[in-house]
Scaffold this active site. Structure first.
Site, PDB file in Angstrom:
ATOM      1  NE  ARG A  71      -2.212   4.175  -2.778  1.00  0.00           N
ATOM      2  CZ  ARG A  71      -1.734   5.284  -2.211  1.00  0.00           C
ATOM      3  NH1 ARG A  71      -0.613   5.261  -1.523  1.00  0.00           N
ATOM      4  NH2 ARG A  71      -2.387   6.415  -2.331  1.00  0.00           N
ATOM      5  CB  ILE A  79      -8.686   7.075 -12.910  1.00  0.00           C
ATOM      6  CG1 ILE A  79      -9.844   7.054 -13.907  1.00  0.00           C
ATOM      7  CG2 ILE A  79      -8.522   8.454 -12.266  1.00  0.00           C
ATOM      8  CD1 ILE A  79      -9.894   8.160 -14.893  1.00  0.00           C
ATOM      9  NE  ARG A  80      -3.885   9.722  -8.221  1.00  0.00           N
ATOM     10  CZ  ARG A  80      -2.783  10.184  -7.623  1.00  0.00           C
ATOM     11  NH1 ARG A  80      -2.073  11.146  -8.164  1.00  0.00           N
ATOM     12  NH2 ARG A  80      -2.396   9.695  -6.465  1.00  0.00           N
ATOM     13  CB  CYS A 121      -9.451   1.588  -9.447  1.00  0.00           C
ATOM     14  SG  CYS A 121      -8.091   2.769  -9.524  1.00  0.00           S
ATOM     15  N   GLY A 174     -11.534   4.862  -5.977  1.00  0.00           N
ATOM     16  CA  GLY A 174     -11.503   5.988  -5.056  1.00  0.00           C
ATOM     17  C   GLY A 174     -10.095   6.050  -4.521  1.00  0.00           C
ATOM     18  CD  GLU A 175      -5.935   7.743  -2.272  1.00  0.00           C
ATOM     19  OE1 GLU A 175      -5.786   8.191  -3.423  1.00  0.00           O
ATOM     20  OE2 GLU A 175      -5.174   6.877  -1.792  1.00  0.00           O
ATOM     21  CB  SER A 176      -6.568   2.321  -1.899  1.00  0.00           C
ATOM     22  OG  SER A 176      -5.243   2.814  -1.938  1.00  0.00           O
ATOM     23  CD  GLU A 203     -16.185   2.313 -11.882  1.00  0.00           C
ATOM     24  OE1 GLU A 203     -15.813   1.234 -12.400  1.00  0.00           O
ATOM     25  OE2 GLU A 203     -15.422   3.040 -11.206  1.00  0.00           O
ATOM     26  CG  HIS A 260     -12.279   3.347 -12.861  1.00  0.00           C
ATOM     27  ND1 HIS A 260     -12.630   3.259 -11.538  1.00  0.00           N
ATOM     28  CD2 HIS A 260     -11.032   3.866 -12.895  1.00  0.00           C
ATOM     29  CE1 HIS A 260     -11.644   3.725 -10.791  1.00  0.00           C
ATOM     30  NE2 HIS A 260     -10.654   4.095 -11.601  1.00  0.00           N
TER      31      HIS A 260
END
Lengths: 312, 190
Positions: free
Chosen positions: B109, B137-138, B80, B48-50, B175, B173
């Site tokens: 990041r 992902i990013r 991530c 997600g967005e850390s 998942e 990821h």
């Protein structure tokens, strides 16, 4: 080149060095949408607003020249933002940056991809560039989000390569009623498809929805869209955010609702928390208190332009 | 007794983790408040967005109690953004970003660039016979690995799967790629 070829190309390996890494695949594109779930994507028109959004906990910002309520007030043709403005927003924050292209305007989308934006919104908030064709989104490395007012529209966008759907609502009104209508429409039809008695009913659903049969069959087996579904258009308070999340949205886009409120940093942080704690009325009561004025709302019956009607 | 696994559900890809853990027989709790920590045996911190998760950890009051549980040795899997939150040091983060500091690594990041550079690739993982299909992902990159941290997989030269005591962290990821082997291993280690 057919859409199927483009899809095959999108899923083929785009070799980078010797590691056999594949970029721009469907999994990678849908993957970023997965990571934005439970978050808030905020419209910003300046780098300063982008920083306020990031400070408040936004998972992403949408860089555009005018928020939808100002687009409404301003009138005229609304286009992709100036690339320089988008780059200044990209430089100002470390979270993903999205930007909007006009419906069907694949040249604007190509420019946005060249700028390295993280998601392109093929958006009804801008003036459509094509009255019959949406962008062939399979042909791009950058992922796309598209709006939908009903399930058929959502599935047509997915068949064109959209990797995230947002219910449209009516942007720039601060009125949640259209978002609720669209969410109930989409989720209700998914529920009806999941409950279908036999394959013949799925054929009929595909016909009625004007949607590709394989996607209807996929919903029948999984109960949900093959991509994440977020909500946009009319969210103005933490309670609005909670409402749409409880109706099935997996994240929220907030446009005018933040920077047209009387205390944007506070409203932004409150909506972020509301999306996380959307089922917890005690927490929602606390975070909804003392926020100042939400944006002034518009009655949808009085609108000269209904943006949600754009898209085919 | 089935393990009871919490999935931090402040923001991000928590639902995909929960579905896999559930399919593997674990009891799964979504964690959003401090009082929900008491009943869990292990935790997953999703992608997600850390920066968002860091702020919500603080505002929800979870930060302190969660640190205590982790320091007391609770098993944890971070993917991530989860890797970033569990690292000792974050490069290119926000100045106010919290590090839980459980794994002695430095993590940068968005090390690969914007979403256009996101990718999928097969990686070899220590202890797994066949390659693991990893989705980045990013993604963050591990730039320093401290003593006591085992590197279990690399992509190119970069460590992408690390273990330190009860904590496992992945830059990718697991998942998202329909492969339950890393979750199975995580549950088996509890």
């Amino acid at each position: 080149m057919s859409a199927t070829d483009d899809r095959a190309a999108a899923d083929g390996a785009t070799a980078t060095g010797g590691d056999k890494a594949a970029t721009g695949t469907t999994l990678v594109k849908r993957g970023l949408a997965e990571m934005l779930k439970g978050g808030v994507i905020m419209d910003v028109v300046t780098p300063e607003q982008a920083r306020i959004a990031e400070d408040a906990g936004a998972v992403s910002v949408m860089a555009l020249e005018r928020v939808p309520s100002d687009i409404r007030a301003h009138g005229g043709v609304s286009r992709m933002s100036d690339p320089e403005m988008i780059q200044r927003v990209q430089a100002a924050v470390s979270i993903p940056v999205m930007a909007k292209a006009r419906i069907g305007h694949f040249a604007e989308a190509q420019i946005l991809q060249a700028l390295g934006v993280d998601y392109v919104d093929e958006s009804e908030v801008l003036t459509p560039a094509d009255e019959a064709h949406h962008i062939n989104k399979w042909a791009f490395t950058v992922p796309f989000v598209c709006g939908a007012t009903n399930l058929g529209e959502a599935l047509r966008r997915i068949s064109e390569g959209a990797c995230m759907i947002r219910s449209k609502g009516e942007a720039g009104t601060g009125n949640i009623v259209e978002a609720v209508r669209h969410l109930r429409e989409i989720v209700g039809d998914m529920r009806r498809i999941e409950a279908a008695g036999d394959e013949a009913e799925l054929f009929a659903f595909a016909k009625r929805l004007r949607a590709p049969l394989p996607l209807v069959q996929e919903i029948a087996s999984t109960g949900w869209l093959p991509v994440p579904m977020f909500c946009a258009g009319g969210i103005a308070t933490p309670a609005d955010a909670s409402l749409v999340m409880q109706l099935g949205a997996e994240a929220a886009f907030v446009g005018s609702g933040i920077f047209k409120s009387s205390d944007p940093p506070k409203m932004a942080a409150a909506i972020v928390e509301a999306v996380t704690h959307y089922r917890d009325p005690d927490i929602l009561a606390k975070i909804s208190s003392g926020l100042g004025d939400a944006m002034a709302g518009l009655e949808t019956a009085t609108l000269a332009v209904k943006m949600a009607e754009r898209g085919w | 007794m089935k393990p009871r696994v919490g999935v931090l559900a402040l923001q991000g890809g928590f639902a995909a983790h929960a579905a896999i853990l559930h399919s593997l027989g674990a009891r799964v709790d979504e964690i959003r408040k401090p009082q929900q920590l008491a009943s869990i045996d292990a935790l997953v911190i999703p992608g997600g967005e850390s920066t968002t998760m860091s702020m919500l950890l603080e505002r929800s009051g979870l930060l302190g109690p969660l640190s205590e549980r982790l320091e007391a040795g609770m098993g944890v899997l971070g993917t991530c953004a989860g890797m970033i939150l569990l690292a000792a040091e974050v490069v290119d983060g926000r100045p106010d970003q919290h590090c839980l500091g459980l794994v002695d690594i430095a993590v940068r990041r968005n090390a690969y660039g914007t979403q256009i550079e996101s990718f999928e690739a097969d990686i070899a993982v220590d202890g797994l016979d066949a390659p693991f299909h990893a989705v980045f992902i990013r993604a963050p990159a591990v730039e320093r690995v401290g003593a006591g941290v085992d590197v279990l997989a690399r992509h190119g030269d970069r460590p992408v799967l690390c273990r330190s005591g009860p904590a496992t962290v992945a830059a990718f990821h697991p998942e998202l790629s329909n492969d339950t082997r890393l979750h199975t291993r995580f549950l088996a280690g509890l």
